[in-house]
Design a protein around this motif. Structure first.
Motif, mmCIF file in Angstrom:
data_model
loop_
_atom_site.group_PDB
_atom_site.id
_atom_site.type_symbol
_atom_site.label_atom_id
_atom_site.label_comp_id
_atom_site.label_asym_id
_atom_site.label_seq_id
_atom_site.Cartn_x
_atom_site.Cartn_y
_atom_site.Cartn_z
ATOM 1 N N ARG B 145 -4.594 -89.025 28.716
ATOM 2 C CA ARG B 145 -3.176 -88.913 29.082
ATOM 3 C C ARG B 145 -2.875 -87.533 29.661
ATOM 4 N NH1 ARG B 145 1.748 -91.158 28.520
ATOM 5 N NH2 ARG B 145 0.793 -93.104 27.854
ATOM 6 N N ARG B 146 -3.490 -86.530 29.067
ATOM 7 C CA ARG B 146 -3.258 -85.153 29.487
ATOM 8 C C ARG B 146 -3.704 -84.909 30.945
ATOM 9 N NH1 ARG B 146 -5.873 -83.188 25.104
ATOM 10 N NH2 ARG B 146 -4.154 -82.915 23.675
ATOM 11 N N CYS B 147 -4.844 -85.523 31.295
ATOM 12 C CA CYS B 147 -5.410 -85.169 32.607
ATOM 13 C C CYS B 147 -5.081 -86.169 33.721
ATOM 14 C CB CYS B 147 -6.935 -85.038 32.511
ATOM 15 S SG CYS B 147 -7.837 -86.571 32.234
ATOM 16 N N PHE B 148 -4.718 -87.384 33.359
ATOM 17 C CA PHE B 148 -4.715 -88.463 34.356
ATOM 18 C C PHE B 148 -3.739 -88.231 35.507
ATOM 19 C CE2 PHE B 148 -3.998 -92.895 35.810
ATOM 20 C CZ PHE B 148 -5.298 -93.166 36.175
ATOM 21 N N VAL B 175 -4.527 -80.907 19.231
ATOM 22 C CA VAL B 175 -4.787 -79.670 19.974
ATOM 23 C C VAL B 175 -3.741 -79.531 21.065
ATOM 24 C CG1 VAL B 175 -6.535 -78.349 21.209
ATOM 25 C CG2 VAL B 175 -7.231 -80.081 19.564
ATOM 26 N N ASP B 176 -3.294 -78.304 21.235
ATOM 27 C CA ASP B 176 -2.225 -78.078 22.204
ATOM 28 C C ASP B 176 -2.762 -77.310 23.414
ATOM 29 O OD1 ASP B 176 0.275 -78.099 23.296
ATOM 30 O OD2 ASP B 176 0.859 -76.211 22.328
ATOM 31 N N TYR B 177 -3.060 -78.022 24.490
ATOM 32 C CA TYR B 177 -3.407 -77.335 25.730
ATOM 33 C C TYR B 177 -2.964 -78.171 26.907
ATOM 34 C CZ TYR B 177 -7.697 -80.268 25.463
ATOM 35 O OH TYR B 177 -8.583 -81.294 25.345
ATOM 36 N N GLU B 178 -2.745 -77.472 28.007
ATOM 37 C CA GLU B 178 -2.360 -78.188 29.219
ATOM 38 C C GLU B 178 -3.574 -78.347 30.094
ATOM 39 O OE1 GLU B 178 0.805 -77.710 32.272
ATOM 40 O OE2 GLU B 178 1.922 -77.057 30.487
#
Lengths: 273, 313
Positions: B145-148, B175-178
């Motif tokens: 979800r983060r990267c798509f 984990v919290d990263y963008e």
């Protein structure tokens, strides 16, 4: 013109150079200009061959009229879906495309003899980095799949662009041709026109010797394509076929009969390699 | 975050979300619309969904054409069968640097029941070798979800996104990263050894790291979801900090994630390394976890390998 015997008695619609006058009203000198352009491009090719024996001369010679005629119809536009596209799926005929582009002033004529030189833009197979080349090809049968993709998106967004794909007869051995022509028929891509350079030769020799292909027009037709024949060395015959294809409600394939041994004007040893 | 715990279910959901954001997004599949969940997009956006039939070479070429004409095609099928169009990916996509997004599902051992013929263990190596191609392996559905959206709508260029089928144990949920193309993320800090991996094996790596903590060995765990472009700085930094590296991957040990890390460290900062991965074809089993254990890619194998590299002189 000679049509393969296998088609005798089978109602594939044929369009000959002397068929009913369905050409758009073009000035006769436009046709004459095109004939002259092809003659100049033919000379260019023979000169290129003197400079580099690695160009695929025979396959290039048989595609000259086909490529020149398509360029007569090919319209440009800033909009990707309103312009026309030419994909040389038989990428080894790139020198023919370059010669035509040079005669049309798209690439400098002086560059032709540098083909395959380390610093030349002209690669032995088409690259999109070359002005006038729409799609990189060279690995057989990939051009048609790409053409199906372009034609599909054009139709999806209501564009008016058309896609021309030039293939070899030998190329039809590839399984990907089956994959793409069945899909194009299913999508009813009437903005897709394939011209098969029916020169009867492939890499290892005569197509009859390597793998006979007389059935091919019947296969394309059975899948749902409109099948036309043309004399691939006759501009008028090709124009009539393309005019007809552009009005089609289905994807159209034009089997353009050509001759690999035709009109080599200077003494060239075609089998030097 | 309400992520599905199945890669393909999350993929199907994301396709719909992204389809709503851009009408240039087109989904193409090869008679595996149902298995990949691409069909979820097809139900919603009928005009932008194409099933080319069982024809992976054409799947790739067709997507290349869509991209040339201005669409953003997402071509999806089982990872193993996308390899059938590898030469098309090379010549029709990568060579023209086209904006085609390839989403390969059922990668690794995730199609556990179907056995060797369906288990892609070579794809990372074969995609990584291609010029222009970005290779991304999300660790879990939260990572996906983060990267798509960034990979589809912001990043321009050929992209290979490798997913499993259903099994997606949580790895990055807390984990919290963008997400950023080309970056690696540290999931757990540590100073004795670095365990680097990609995909579901990171779950095993985290379990192993916890157990190693109890034994007094502090392991750092790195999520190398961007295999290419690769995060040289982070890899060199963890190697410098720990002096020992173990790479684990659900892929052939030849040419994959381990090789990518080794290529960097051997030139920039050589340290003792161990590479854990497959060395031959897979087989049928009742679950993916069973296969990971069978082929030595579970937390026990990772612990054993860490102890081995700790004793390296």
């Amino acid at each position: 013109m000679v049509y393969p015997g296998v088609l005798d008695g089978i109602p594939i619609r044929m369009v000959k150079g002397d068929a009913e006058p369905i050409l758009n009203s073009r000035e006769l000198d436009e046709i004459e200009q095109l004939i002259n352009l092809v003659e100049e491009a033919r000379k260019d090719l023979l000169i290129m061959y003197q400079y580099d024996k690695h160009i695929h001369l025979e396959s290039s010679l048989t595609s000259l009229e086909i490529l020149a005629t398509i360029h007569l119809f090919k319209k440009s536009s800033e909009n990707l879906v309103d312009r026309d596209w030419l994909i040389l799926s038989k990428g080894h005929a790139a020198p023919a495309l370059y010669a035509i582009l040079a005669e049309l002033g798209v690439i400098p004529k002086s560059e032709l003899i540098n083909i395959n030189s380390i610093n030349s833009i002209l690669q032995n197979h088409p690259e999109i980095s070359i002005p006038g080349v729409d799609v990189s090809t060279g690995s057989l049968a990939q051009g048609l799949s790409i053409g199906v993709g372009i034609a599909t998106w054009i139709k999806s967004v209501g564009g008016c662009g058309r896609v021309f794909v030039v293939m070899g007869d030998g190329e039809n051995d590839e399984g990907q041709v089956w994959e793409s022509i069945t899909h194009a028929a299913m999508l009813n891509l009437n903005n897709l026109i394939v011209v098969v350079d029916w020169n009867g030769h492939q890499h290892d020799g005569s197509v009859r010797k390597v793998k006979p292909k007389d059935y091919l027009p019947l296969v394309w037709r059975a899948i749902g394509w409109r099948v036309l024949w043309a004399n691939g060395h006759d501009i008028v015959s090709l124009m009539i076929a393309i005019e007809s294809a552009l009005k089609s409600d289905r994807p159209t394939v034009i089997f353009a009969q050509t001759d690999k041994n035709r009109r080599v004007a200077v003494d060239v040893d075609l089998y030097a390699e | 975050m309400s992520s599905c715990k199945s890669f393909r279910e999350e993929f199907g959901k994301l396709l719909i979300e992204i389809g709503e954001k851009s009408d240039r997004v087109v989904v193409v599949t090869a008679d595996v619309g149902l298995s990949t969940r691409a069909s979820m997009f097809g139900e919603k956006f009928r005009d932008r969904y194409f099933n080319v039939g069982i024809a992976e070479q054409h799947l790739i070429g067709f997507a290349a054409g869509l991209a040339i004409a201005g669409a953003i095609p997402i071509a999806t099928a089982f990872a193993e069968f996308i390899l059938r169009g590898w030469e098309q990916i090379r010549n029709s996509v990568a060579r023209m640097n086209l904006n085609v997004k390839i989403v390969a599902t059922h990668a690794g051992y995730s199609d556990h029941a179907d056995g060797a013929s369906h288990q892609a263990l070579e794809d990372i190596a074969l995609m990584r070798v291609l010029p222009n191609m970005a290779v991304v392996v999300p660790a879990d559905t939260a990572d996906l979800r983060r990267c798509f959206e960034k990979l589809v709508l912001e990043y321009r260029g050929p992209t290979y996104i490798r997913l499993g089928r259903d099994y997606a144990p949580p790895v990055t949920e807390d984990v919290d990263y963008e997400y950023e193309v080309g970056k690696a993320y540290i999931l757990k800090d540590g100073h004795d050894v670095a365990i680097i991996g990609a995909g579901v094996v990171l779950h095993e790596a985290l379990v192993a790291a916890k157990e190693l903590d109890k034994r007094g060995i502090s392991a750092c765990v790195v999520n190398l979801l961007n295999i290419k472009p690769i995060d040289v700085d982070t890899i060199v930094a963890v190697a410098k900090k720990t002096g020992r590296v173990v790479v684990v991957e659900e892929h052939m040990v030849y040419g994959g994630v381990g090789s990518a890390v080794a290529e960097i460290l051997v030139q920039r900062y050589p340290v003792p390394m161990r590479l854990l991965g497959a060395t031959s074809f897979g087989r049928s089993a009742k679950s993916q976890q069973e296969l990971l254990s069978y082929y030595g890619l579970d937390n026990k194998s990772i612990i054993k390998t860490v102890l081995e590299v700790m004793n390296h002189e």
